[in-house]
Design a protein around this motif. Structure first.
Motif, PDB file in Angstrom:
ATOM      1  N   ARG A 179       0.902  -1.191   0.099  1.00 18.35           N
ATOM      2  CA  ARG A 179      -0.072  -0.189   0.069  1.00 18.35           C
ATOM      3  C   ARG A 179       0.904   1.270   0.003  1.00 18.35           C
ATOM      4  O   ARG A 179       0.328   2.364  -0.318  1.00 18.35           O
ATOM      5  N   THR A 180       1.908   1.163   0.578  1.00 18.70           N
ATOM      6  CA  THR A 180       3.148   2.240   0.531  1.00 18.70           C
ATOM      7  C   THR A 180       4.294   1.670   0.042  1.00 18.70           C
ATOM      8  O   THR A 180       4.571   0.721   0.014  1.00 18.70           O
ATOM      9  N   LEU A 181       5.205   2.921  -0.167  1.00 19.60           N
ATOM     10  CA  LEU A 181       6.749   2.384  -0.513  1.00 19.60           C
ATOM     11  C   LEU A 181       7.355   1.855   0.651  1.00 19.60           C
ATOM     12  O   LEU A 181       7.943   0.689   0.509  1.00 19.60           O
ATOM     13  N   ASP A 182       7.037   2.301   1.746  1.00 19.06           N
ATOM     14  CA  ASP A 182       7.637   1.258   3.070  1.00 19.06           C
ATOM     15  C   ASP A 182       7.009  -0.169   2.943  1.00 19.06           C
ATOM     16  O   ASP A 182       7.952  -1.097   3.411  1.00 19.06           O
ATOM     17  N   ASP A 183       6.022  -0.501   2.559  1.00 16.17           N
ATOM     18  CA  ASP A 183       5.699  -1.981   2.295  1.00 16.17           C
ATOM     19  C   ASP A 183       6.413  -2.490   1.407  1.00 16.17           C
ATOM     20  O   ASP A 183       6.724  -3.749   1.749  1.00 16.17           O
ATOM     21  N   LEU A 184       6.786  -2.192   0.660  1.00 15.37           N
ATOM     22  CA  LEU A 184       7.904  -2.772  -0.589  1.00 15.37           C
ATOM     23  C   LEU A 184       8.902  -3.122   0.035  1.00 15.37           C
ATOM     24  O   LEU A 184       9.702  -4.155  -0.089  1.00 15.37           O
ATOM     25  N   GLN A 187       7.785  -5.918   3.402  1.00 14.44           N
ATOM     26  CA  GLN A 187       7.025  -7.294   2.860  1.00 14.44           C
ATOM     27  C   GLN A 187       8.212  -8.127   2.200  1.00 14.44           C
ATOM     28  O   GLN A 187       7.851  -8.954   1.379  1.00 14.44           O
ATOM     29  N   ARG A 188       9.408  -7.225   1.828  1.00 11.25           N
ATOM     30  CA  ARG A 188      10.355  -7.889   1.259  1.00 11.25           C
ATOM     31  C   ARG A 188      10.188  -8.168  -0.269  1.00 11.25           C
ATOM     32  O   ARG A 188      10.409  -9.228  -0.701  1.00 11.25           O
ATOM     33  N   HIS A 189       9.683  -7.229  -0.893  1.00 11.37           N
ATOM     34  CA  HIS A 189       9.249  -7.351  -2.433  1.00 11.37           C
ATOM     35  C   HIS A 189      10.470  -7.469  -3.172  1.00 11.37           C
ATOM     36  O   HIS A 189      11.598  -6.948  -2.889  1.00 11.37           O
ATOM     37  N   TYR A 213      10.605  12.335 -10.150  1.00 11.78           N
ATOM     38  CA  TYR A 213      10.646  11.319  -9.869  1.00 11.78           C
ATOM     39  C   TYR A 213      11.864  10.814  -9.015  1.00 11.78           C
ATOM     40  O   TYR A 213      13.042  11.323  -9.569  1.00 11.78           O
ATOM     41  N   ALA A 214      11.887   9.621  -8.370  1.00  5.94           N
ATOM     42  CA  ALA A 214      13.053   9.136  -7.555  1.00  5.94           C
ATOM     43  C   ALA A 214      12.973   7.509  -8.024  1.00  5.94           C
ATOM     44  O   ALA A 214      11.937   7.055  -8.489  1.00  5.94           O
ATOM     45  N   SER A 215      13.977   7.073  -7.191  1.00  2.00           N
ATOM     46  CA  SER A 215      14.202   5.777  -7.351  1.00  2.00           C
ATOM     47  C   SER A 215      14.353   5.003  -6.281  1.00  2.00           C
ATOM     48  O   SER A 215      15.479   5.130  -5.402  1.00  2.00           O
ATOM     49  N   LEU A 216      13.688   3.964  -5.846  1.00  2.00           N
ATOM     50  CA  LEU A 216      13.813   3.249  -4.606  1.00  2.00           C
ATOM     51  C   LEU A 216      14.651   2.047  -4.856  1.00  2.00           C
ATOM     52  O   LEU A 216      14.336   1.205  -5.603  1.00  2.00           O
ATOM     53  N   PRO A 217      15.746   1.674  -4.033  1.00  2.00           N
ATOM     54  CA  PRO A 217      16.391   0.679  -4.438  1.00  2.00           C
ATOM     55  C   PRO A 217      15.468  -0.527  -3.665  1.00  2.00           C
ATOM     56  O   PRO A 217      14.940  -0.719  -2.728  1.00  2.00           O
ATOM     57  N   LEU A 218      15.419  -1.634  -4.794  1.00  2.00           N
ATOM     58  CA  LEU A 218      14.710  -2.728  -4.586  1.00  2.00           C
ATOM     59  C   LEU A 218      15.441  -3.988  -5.138  1.00  2.00           C
ATOM     60  O   LEU A 218      15.846  -3.957  -6.277  1.00  2.00           O
ATOM     61  N   PRO A 219      15.331  -5.116  -4.527  1.00  2.00           N
ATOM     62  CA  PRO A 219      16.158  -6.235  -5.273  1.00  2.00           C
ATOM     63  C   PRO A 219      15.309  -6.644  -6.297  1.00  2.00           C
ATOM     64  O   PRO A 219      14.059  -6.454  -6.482  1.00  2.00           O
ATOM     65  N   MET A 258      -2.661  -7.338 -11.515  1.00  2.00           N
ATOM     66  CA  MET A 258      -3.257  -6.549 -10.751  1.00  2.00           C
ATOM     67  C   MET A 258      -2.358  -5.160 -10.529  1.00  2.00           C
ATOM     68  O   MET A 258      -1.243  -5.460 -10.332  1.00  2.00           O
ATOM     69  N   GLU A 259      -3.107  -4.117 -10.735  1.00  2.00           N
ATOM     70  CA  GLU A 259      -2.444  -2.847 -10.609  1.00  2.00           C
ATOM     71  C   GLU A 259      -2.305  -2.400  -8.938  1.00  2.00           C
ATOM     72  O   GLU A 259      -3.115  -2.902  -8.361  1.00  2.00           O
ATOM     73  N   ILE A 260      -0.764  -2.383  -8.693  1.00  2.00           N
ATOM     74  CA  ILE A 260      -0.612  -1.815  -7.451  1.00  2.00           C
ATOM     75  C   ILE A 260      -0.068  -0.334  -7.416  1.00  2.00           C
ATOM     76  O   ILE A 260       0.112   0.062  -8.409  1.00  2.00           O
ATOM     77  N   LEU A 261      -0.185   0.160  -6.106  1.00  2.00           N
ATOM     78  CA  LEU A 261       0.287   1.538  -5.841  1.00  2.00           C
ATOM     79  C   LEU A 261      -0.086   2.446  -7.206  1.00  2.00           C
ATOM     80  O   LEU A 261       0.731   3.202  -7.472  1.00  2.00           O
ATOM     81  N   PRO A 262      -1.504   2.564  -7.069  1.00  3.70           N
ATOM     82  CA  PRO A 262      -1.752   3.518  -8.427  1.00  3.70           C
ATOM     83  C   PRO A 262      -1.229   4.890  -8.085  1.00  3.70           C
ATOM     84  O   PRO A 262      -1.424   5.777  -9.050  1.00  3.70           O
ATOM     85  N   ASP A 263      -1.424   5.168  -6.676  1.00  7.09           N
ATOM     86  CA  ASP A 263      -0.850   6.922  -6.725  1.00  7.09           C
ATOM     87  C   ASP A 263       0.607   7.051  -6.860  1.00  7.09           C
ATOM     88  O   ASP A 263       1.116   8.101  -6.592  1.00  7.09           O
TER      89      ASP A 263
END
Length: 301
Positions: A179-184, A187-189, A213-219, A258-263
């Motif tokens: 639901r949020t960037l923190d969830d990414l 929840q170890r996405h 726009y920014a970039s979130l480090p994600l595996p 499924m679309e996620i984080l639409p905002d």
């Protein structure tokens, strides 16, 4: 000269740097192309082309002659169509290039109506994800996504294509719905990484931040260099993906994604139609530009 056919043949050879490719694109024999160009050189009294066993190049005189011939051919085409209304049937060859996935998911399904309305239009559609050379490969116009880096080209902006974040239901069952960037993070996405060159630096997860726009480090669960493979990996539940809504819309509607984080969608992708020269805007090209803008309009942000 009795007509403009010789100029057309010469211009096609000059643009494609090949007698063989020019003959194929014009639908005539290579020997006929050679004769026409040779007769034109004899009539003009100068050599227009350097011929070797491997290549065909313009001479200095040929380059100057080509520039004038190109403008004259464009003027003649414009003159021929100046009294034709927009609704008039289009005829003749139109060679265009566009990204593979956009062609497959959006343009091809809409083409039957265009071709039915203009049965004499000879459409040559190239779909590739590389940057083609408009002049050397004989394209009338090219649909490009992203910034136009070649300032010598003439670009018409169509709009900005909406992007979306998506994941498969199977993936979300394992990791949960963010639901949020923190969830990414919590929840170890993991995401699928798309790069043009395998081994390139992983860009991360793009999201809006302030005025930009920014970039979130994600595996990254895997890295791919094909748009089609990227979508397939998302559908298979390998990771989260960020892609054009136009390509994923039918998967989202069917429930396969499924679309996620639409905002928090990524930056929209600029879409432009590009021609090599302003004089290339023939009636066929202008009509195609207007048509494809209407086809893409539902997917603009």
């Amino acid at each position: 000269m009795q007509d403009l056919h010789a100029l057309l043949v010469f211009a096609r050879v000059a643009e494609m740097a090949s007698f063989t490719r020019a003959a194929d694109s014009l639908g005539i024999q290579k020997g006929r192309v050679s004769i026409v160009v040779r007769d034109l050189e004899r009539e003009m009294g100068v050599a227009l082309l350097h011929r070797t066993t491997r290549s065909v190049q313009l001479t200095e005189d040929g380059r100057a002659f080509y520039l004038r011939a190109r403008d004259l051919l464009a003027d003649a085409q414009e003159l021929q169509s100046m009294f034709s209304g927009q609704a008039a049937s289009l005829r003749g060859r139109l060679r265009v290039d566009m990204p593979t996935e956009l062609a497959r998911s959006v343009v091809i399904p809409a083409l039957p109506d265009l071709l039915m309305a203009h049965p004499e239009l000879e459409l040559e559609l190239s779909s590739t994800d590389r940057r083609v050379d408009l002049v050397q490969e004989g394209f009338d116009c090219v649909l490009r996504l992203g910034p136009i880096v070649d300032e010598t080209l003439i670009a018409r902006s169509l709009g900005k294509l909406r992007m979306t974040n998506a994941a498969s239901p199977k993936y979300l069952e394992r990791y949960g719905m963010p639901r949020t960037l923190d969830d990414l993070r919590s929840q170890r996405h993991r995401m699928v990484s798309y790069t043009r060159t395998l081994g390139a630096r992983h860009a991360g997860w793009e999201y809006p931040s302030g005025d930009g726009y920014a970039s979130l480090p994600l595996p990254a669960s895997m890295q791919v260099n094909s748009v089609q493979t990227y979508h397939a990996a998302g559908l298979a539940g390998i990771g989260l993906i960020q892609a054009g809504y136009s390509a994923l819309a039918h998967h989202i509607e069917s429930g396969a994604l499924m679309e996620i984080l639409p905002d928090l969608r990524p930056e929209p992708l600029a879409a432009s139609l590009v021609v090599a020269h302003r004089r290339n805007l023939s009636q066929r090209v202008r009509a195609f530009m207007n048509w494809i803008e209407g086809v893409l309009e539902p997917y603009f942000d």
